[in-house]
Structure formats: C-alpha cells, structure tokens
Design an enzyme around this catalytic site. Structure first.
Site, PDB file in Angstrom:
ATOM      1  N   ARG A  15       0.901  -1.092  -0.157  1.00  0.00           N
ATOM      2  CA  ARG A  15       0.184  -0.053   0.088  1.00  0.00           C
ATOM      3  C   ARG A  15       0.713   1.285  -0.056  1.00  0.00           C
ATOM      4  O   ARG A  15       0.971   1.972  -0.995  1.00  0.00           O
ATOM      5  CB  ARG A  15      -1.057   0.010   1.106  1.00  0.00           C
ATOM      6  CG  ARG A  15      -2.247   1.049   1.063  1.00  0.00           C
ATOM      7  CD  ARG A  15      -1.722   2.352   1.511  1.00  0.00           C
ATOM      8  NE  ARG A  15      -1.186   2.540   2.771  1.00  0.00           N
ATOM      9  CZ  ARG A  15      -0.561   3.608   3.387  1.00  0.00           C
ATOM     10  NH1 ARG A  15      -0.504   4.826   2.570  1.00  0.00           N
ATOM     11  NH2 ARG A  15       0.057   3.623   4.591  1.00  0.00           N
ATOM     12  N   ASP A  16       1.503   1.421   1.067  1.00  0.00           N
ATOM     13  CA  ASP A  16       2.336   2.973   1.230  1.00  0.00           C
ATOM     14  C   ASP A  16       3.346   2.654   0.090  1.00  0.00           C
ATOM     15  O   ASP A  16       3.647   3.810  -0.537  1.00  0.00           O
ATOM     16  CB  ASP A  16       2.926   2.945   2.613  1.00  0.00           C
ATOM     17  CG  ASP A  16       3.244   4.239   3.002  1.00  0.00           C
ATOM     18  OD1 ASP A  16       2.933   5.188   2.170  1.00  0.00           O
ATOM     19  OD2 ASP A  16       3.631   4.563   4.065  1.00  0.00           O
ATOM     20  N   HIS A 207       5.964   4.252  12.461  1.00  0.00           N
ATOM     21  CA  HIS A 207       5.845   4.211  11.072  1.00  0.00           C
ATOM     22  C   HIS A 207       6.853   5.219  10.521  1.00  0.00           C
ATOM     23  O   HIS A 207       6.268   6.344  10.306  1.00  0.00           O
ATOM     24  CB  HIS A 207       4.244   4.423  10.475  1.00  0.00           C
ATOM     25  CG  HIS A 207       3.929   4.617   9.084  1.00  0.00           C
ATOM     26  ND1 HIS A 207       3.437   3.587   8.535  1.00  0.00           N
ATOM     27  CD2 HIS A 207       4.274   5.456   8.349  1.00  0.00           C
ATOM     28  CE1 HIS A 207       3.270   3.820   7.297  1.00  0.00           C
ATOM     29  NE2 HIS A 207       3.604   5.195   6.819  1.00  0.00           N
ATOM     30  N   HIS A 209       9.482   6.752   7.684  1.00  0.00           N
ATOM     31  CA  HIS A 209       9.908   6.898   6.493  1.00  0.00           C
ATOM     32  C   HIS A 209      11.307   7.376   6.736  1.00  0.00           C
ATOM     33  O   HIS A 209      11.668   7.933   7.594  1.00  0.00           O
ATOM     34  CB  HIS A 209       9.192   7.919   5.525  1.00  0.00           C
ATOM     35  CG  HIS A 209       7.747   7.529   5.078  1.00  0.00           C
ATOM     36  ND1 HIS A 209       7.391   7.037   3.943  1.00  0.00           N
ATOM     37  CD2 HIS A 209       6.580   7.277   5.787  1.00  0.00           C
ATOM     38  CE1 HIS A 209       6.179   6.600   3.780  1.00  0.00           C
ATOM     39  NE2 HIS A 209       5.509   6.776   5.058  1.00  0.00           N
ATOM     40  N   CYS A 240       4.748   9.186   0.069  1.00  0.00           N
ATOM     41  CA  CYS A 240       3.404   9.680   0.244  1.00  0.00           C
ATOM     42  C   CYS A 240       3.127  10.622  -1.006  1.00  0.00           C
ATOM     43  O   CYS A 240       3.816  11.757  -1.132  1.00  0.00           O
ATOM     44  CB  CYS A 240       3.049  10.205   1.548  1.00  0.00           C
ATOM     45  SG  CYS A 240       1.306  11.014   1.457  1.00  0.00           S
ATOM     46  N   ASN A 249       9.055   3.927   3.081  1.00  0.00           N
ATOM     47  CA  ASN A 249       9.279   3.560   4.560  1.00  0.00           C
ATOM     48  C   ASN A 249      10.806   2.822   4.760  1.00  0.00           C
ATOM     49  O   ASN A 249      11.259   2.378   3.794  1.00  0.00           O
ATOM     50  CB  ASN A 249       8.200   2.471   4.978  1.00  0.00           C
ATOM     51  CG  ASN A 249       6.990   3.013   4.616  1.00  0.00           C
ATOM     52  OD1 ASN A 249       6.337   2.984   3.802  1.00  0.00           O
ATOM     53  ND2 ASN A 249       6.272   3.563   5.844  1.00  0.00           N
TER      54      ASN A 249
HETATM   55  P1  HMG Z   1     -13.378  14.468  -1.242  1.00  0.00           P
HETATM   56  O1  HMG Z   1     -13.008  14.692  -2.999  1.00  0.00           O
HETATM   57  O2  HMG Z   1     -13.184  15.583  -0.413  1.00  0.00           O
HETATM   58  O3  HMG Z   1     -14.547  13.593  -1.237  1.00  0.00           O
HETATM   59  O4  HMG Z   1     -12.004  13.384  -1.064  1.00  0.00           O
HETATM   60  P2  HMG Z   1     -15.823  13.600  -1.406  1.00  0.00           P
HETATM   61  O5  HMG Z   1     -16.688  13.032  -0.223  1.00  0.00           O
HETATM   62  O6  HMG Z   1     -16.212  15.037  -1.524  1.00  0.00           O
HETATM   63  O7  HMG Z   1     -16.332  13.129  -2.811  1.00  0.00           O
HETATM   64  C1  HMG Z   1     -15.740  13.319  -4.050  1.00  0.00           C
HETATM   65  C2  HMG Z   1     -15.657  12.270  -5.039  1.00  0.00           C
HETATM   66  O8  HMG Z   1     -14.846  11.146  -4.320  1.00  0.00           O
HETATM   67  C3  HMG Z   1     -16.865  11.511  -5.261  1.00  0.00           C
HETATM   68  O9  HMG Z   1     -16.944  10.972  -6.555  1.00  0.00           O
HETATM   69  C4  HMG Z   1     -17.120  10.104  -4.239  1.00  0.00           C
HETATM   70  O10 HMG Z   1     -17.785   9.327  -4.568  1.00  0.00           O
HETATM   71  C5  HMG Z   1     -15.515  10.082  -4.430  1.00  0.00           C
HETATM   72  P3  HMG Z   1     -17.559  11.789  -7.819  1.00  0.00           P
HETATM   73  O11 HMG Z   1     -19.058  12.240  -7.568  1.00  0.00           O
HETATM   74  O12 HMG Z   1     -16.821  13.344  -7.849  1.00  0.00           O
HETATM   75  O13 HMG Z   1     -17.389  11.038  -8.942  1.00  0.00           O
HETATM   76  N1  HMG Z   1     -15.130   9.156  -3.197  1.00  0.00           N
HETATM   77  C6  HMG Z   1     -14.663   8.043  -3.322  1.00  0.00           C
HETATM   78  N2  HMG Z   1     -14.354   6.987  -4.220  1.00  0.00           N
HETATM   79  C7  HMG Z   1     -14.180   5.891  -4.159  1.00  0.00           C
HETATM   80  N3  HMG Z   1     -13.685   5.525  -2.753  1.00  0.00           N
HETATM   81  C8  HMG Z   1     -13.762   6.498  -1.732  1.00  0.00           C
HETATM   82  C9  HMG Z   1     -14.352   7.671  -1.717  1.00  0.00           C
HETATM   83  N4  HMG Z   1     -14.718   8.527  -1.267  1.00  0.00           N
HETATM   84  C10 HMG Z   1     -15.132   9.589  -1.974  1.00  0.00           C
HETATM   85  N5  HMG Z   1     -13.569   6.075  -0.505  1.00  0.00           N
HETATM   86  C11 HMG Z   1     -10.909  11.545   0.119  1.00  0.00           C
HETATM   87  C12 HMG Z   1     -11.896  12.812   0.285  1.00  0.00           C
HETATM   88  C13 HMG Z   1     -10.529  11.284   1.684  1.00  0.00           C
HETATM   89  C14 HMG Z   1     -11.801  10.351  -0.515  1.00  0.00           C
HETATM   90  C15 HMG Z   1      -9.695  11.884  -0.695  1.00  0.00           C
HETATM   91  O14 HMG Z   1      -9.238  12.978  -0.500  1.00  0.00           O
HETATM   92  C16 HMG Z   1      -8.611  10.864  -0.882  1.00  0.00           C
HETATM   93  O15 HMG Z   1      -9.233   9.822  -1.457  1.00  0.00           O
HETATM   94  N6  HMG Z   1      -7.592  11.027  -0.442  1.00  0.00           N
HETATM   95  C17 HMG Z   1      -6.474   9.832  -0.700  1.00  0.00           C
HETATM   96  C18 HMG Z   1      -5.564  10.312   0.231  1.00  0.00           C
HETATM   97  C19 HMG Z   1      -4.469   8.908   0.303  1.00  0.00           C
HETATM   98  O16 HMG Z   1      -4.804   7.859  -0.012  1.00  0.00           O
HETATM   99  N7  HMG Z   1      -3.291   9.418   0.773  1.00  0.00           N
HETATM  100  C20 HMG Z   1      -2.117   8.562   1.054  1.00  0.00           C
HETATM  101  C21 HMG Z   1      -2.408   7.713   1.862  1.00  0.00           C
HETATM  102  S1  HMG Z   1      -2.146   8.375   3.571  1.00  0.00           S
HETATM  103  C22 HMG Z   1      -0.411   7.980   3.776  1.00  0.00           C
HETATM  104  O17 HMG Z   1       0.263   7.557   3.037  1.00  0.00           O
HETATM  105  C23 HMG Z   1       0.253   8.222   5.172  1.00  0.00           C
HETATM  106  C24 HMG Z   1       0.387   7.192   5.912  1.00  0.00           C
HETATM  107  O18 HMG Z   1       1.211   6.300   5.313  1.00  0.00           O
HETATM  108  C25 HMG Z   1       1.017   7.319   7.329  1.00  0.00           C
HETATM  109  C26 HMG Z   1       2.186   8.180   7.026  1.00  0.00           C
HETATM  110  O19 HMG Z   1       3.271   8.062   6.371  1.00  0.00           O
HETATM  111  O20 HMG Z   1       2.403   9.369   7.851  1.00  0.00           O
HETATM  112  C27 HMG Z   1      -0.797   6.241   6.031  1.00  0.00           C
HETATM  113 MG    MG Z   2       3.303   6.331   5.024  1.00  0.00          MG
END
Ligand code: HMG
Ligand code: MG
Length: 298
Positions: A15-16, A207, A209, A240, A249
């Site tokens: 995933r990450d 966690h 990086h 990320c 990571n």
């Molecule tokens: P948004 O645009 O604010 O959502 O996104 P919304 O509720 O306004 O919906 C907009 C559109 O998104 C709609 O579709 C929804 O259906 C769709 P449209 O009508 O425009 O066609 N939608 C979805 N589709 C599929 N699955 C869903 C979903 N939710 C909404 N679950 C949202 C908000 C959070 C969804 C968006 O900002 C997003 O997907 N962000 C992704 C962030 C991400 O994955 N980042 C990387 C992971 S975090 C990370 O790596 C850190 C970590 O490793 C720890 C660390 O290292 O610190 C964990």
């Molecule tokens: Mg991470």
C-alpha cells in the site's frame, strides 16, 4: 530500558510503497508481492487502499487485489479506508481489518484528505460505528508526527490530542507516522515522552519513512520505550503522494536484521523476505532499497 522480546511487523509495502509508483503495476505483480510477504512469515499486510481512485490511481484495483489474494491462515490482510464509502468498499472486498488516517498538522490534513482534522475525526466516527457493527478492528494513523511538509514543526501535544481522539473512538492502536522522515532520536524521544504520559505503550506503533536516513535510529528509540509494533516496507518501497520528497518507509529487511541482532523475535524468515524484496524490485526495474538486501546479495 525494557526492550520488547517480540515485535510485530506491519508490512505496508503493497500500500504505502506501491501507492506512490508512477508506472502502472500489473495486478499479478501486486498479488505476487503480497503472497511472497505472507510466505516470509509476515502476519499483517496492508494490501490496498479504498480511497478516491482519482486521487490515488495506483490503488484503484484494491477490490481486485483482495479478490485475488491467496489467503494464508494467521495473516491479517488490511486496507486504508478514509470514509464510510471506503469502508463499504473494503467490506465488500473481504478486508480483514481497516485503518483510518488522520494528521497532526492541519495543512497536511487538507492536502491529503481534503478536510480539517476535526472533520476527519467526524468521518472516522462513522467508520468506527460501521466497523463495530461488522466486528472489524480499526487501526488509526497519525501523519506528520515529527514534522509537516507544509507547516514545518509539529507540537508533540497536537500528536497526543489526535492520537487520544482516535483511541477514544475505538481504534485499537495508533501508528505514528513520520511521513517525511525528518525525525531524529532527539525529537522521537521528546514525542514519545509526551505521548506516554497519557497513552499506554501497547497502543502505539511507529511508522518511519527513511528520507533522512534516521528511521532505524528512531525505531531503536521506540523499542527502548517499549514499542513493539513497527511498520515497514519491503525493499524500502514508497512515499506519500501528498508529501513531496518523502521517500519510502524503512526497509522491512533492515528492521528484521536489526531486531534479529538484538535477539528480538519477529517470526519472519529474512531470506524469504529478501527474496520478496528482490522480486518486487526487479518487477519495478530498480535496485533493492534495503541496505541489508544489497549487502547480502549474491
Ligand atoms: P473528497 O474529494 O473530499 O471526497 O475526497 P468527497 O466526499 O467530496 O467525494 C468526491 C468524489 O470522491 C465523489 O465522486 C466520491 O464518490 C468519491 P464523484 O461524485 O466526484 O465521481 N469518493 C470515493 N471514491 C471511492 N472510494 C472512496 C471515496 N470517497 C469519496 N473512499 C478523500 C476525500 C479522502 C476520499 C480523498 O481526499 C482521498 O481519496 N484522498 C486520498 C488520500 C491518500 O490515499 N493518501 C495517501 C495515503 S495516507 C499516507 O500515505 C500516510 C500514511 O502512510 C502514514 C504516514 O506515512 O504518515 C498512512
Ligand atoms: Mg506512510
């Protein structure tokens, strides 16, 4: 100093690691990676992410990943779910356990999940409610615990507040994300000393990086404080997409080598783990990012 005798590794490479790849990765490559990791003895594998596929195209096939898994007994196959929509997708795909992800910096919360920290906690409360009804465990992440790419310094108290909120709403554990790898043993010590005043150590995971090469040193600080769950990514895959410059990571192979050397058990076979890392590195056409795997390559 009380070192744990056993450590659980949460493998986040599929995933990450893969979420940050520019090239499209075939489904079979992902499945091979996850199956290799399970065969090496990893018991928790973050295998996908049910986020908006427009934001993270590389995770758009998470349904297919979960459908195609060769499930090993005793392995938890987990995924990220940012909201109820994601949770429902995860349940339909047969995910064992989910994770919600908050930030300790407002700026990062906006960039990463398009809402404030407070709004994200409200969304997660809905996920928690649905998870309880489905009997599914929820892990919590807090990002940017040692620094934010947009805001800079992050106060340990902000991390403590978000961590406590996630635990209070029912997360069984909080994983502390040094998203951009800026932490040092100094800042990690300061953070943990603040957190451990109000949170039991069994509730915390690290966690890290490895952007600045500090991850193993920071993990050692965590172990010395009693932390016994460590996230890592085979061959150091990843980064990320919303944290510019963040590299992968810490490599799982390097963590396992260090823990072996300290007499701390992980249940992981280092040779098989290195083989998994070598295979995914070859598939991505790059050298293995683990120092241990490079040193032991033959
Ligand atoms: P948004 O645009 O604010 O959502 O996104 P919304 O509720 O306004 O919906 C907009 C559109 O998104 C709609 O579709 C929804 O259906 C769709 P449209 O009508 O425009 O066609 N939608 C979805 N589709 C599929 N699955 C869903 C979903 N939710 C909404 N679950 C949202 C908000 C959070 C969804 C968006 O900002 C997003 O997907 N962000 C992704 C962030 C991400 O994955 N980042 C990387 C992971 S975090 C990370 O790596 C850190 C970590 O490793 C720890 C660390 O290292 O610190 C964990
Ligand atoms: Mg991470």
């Amino acid at each position: 100093m009380t070192l744990p005798t056993e450590v659980t590794i949460v493998e986040v490479g599929p995933r990450d690691g893969l979420q940050n790849e520019k090239q499209l990765i075939p489904l079979d490559t992902k499945l091979q990676l996850i199956n290799d990791l399970a065969a090496a003895g990893i018991t928790a594998i973050e295998s996908g992410s049910f986020v908006n596929p427009k934001w993270i195209p590389q995770m758009a096939d998470s349904e297919a990943v979960f459908r195609g898994l060769n499930r090993e007994a005793g392995v938890r196959y987990t995924a990220l779910t940012p909201n109820l929509q994601g949770f429902e997708r995860a349940m339909a795909a047969g995910v064992d356990e989910v994770a919600v992800f908050a930030a300790s910096s407002e700026a990062f919360s906006q960039k990463n999940i398009n809402c404030s920290i407070a709004q994200s906690l409200e969304r997660f409360a809905d996920v928690m409610q649905a998870a309880r009804e489905n009997n599914v465990a929820v892990r919590g992440y807090v990002s940017c615990v040692l620094g934010c790419p947009y805001q800079g310094d992050v106060e340990p108290d902000s991390v403590a507040n978000v961590s406590k909120a996630l635990l209070d709403m029912g997360c069984y554990e909080v994983s502390l994300g040094d998203t951009i790898g800026v932490g040092t043993p100094g800042s990690t010590t300061q953070l943990l000393e603040t957190l451990l005043r109000g949170i039991p150590v069994e509730k915390l995971a690290l966690h890290c990086h490895d952007t600045y090469g500090q991850a193993l040193a920071n993990l050692l600080v965590g172990l010395q404080h009693g932390i016994a769950t460590i996230d890592a990514s085979v061959s150091g895959l990843g980064g990320c997409p919303y944290a510019k410059g963040a590299t992968g990571n810490v490599a799982t192979e390097d963590v396992v080598y260090m823990l072996n050397g300290m007499g701390i058990d992980t249940g992981i076979d280092l040779d098989k783990l290195m083989a998994a890392g070598n295979r995914i590195s070859a598939a991505l056409n790059r050298s293995n990012g683990s120092k241990v795997a490079s040193a032991l390559a033959h």
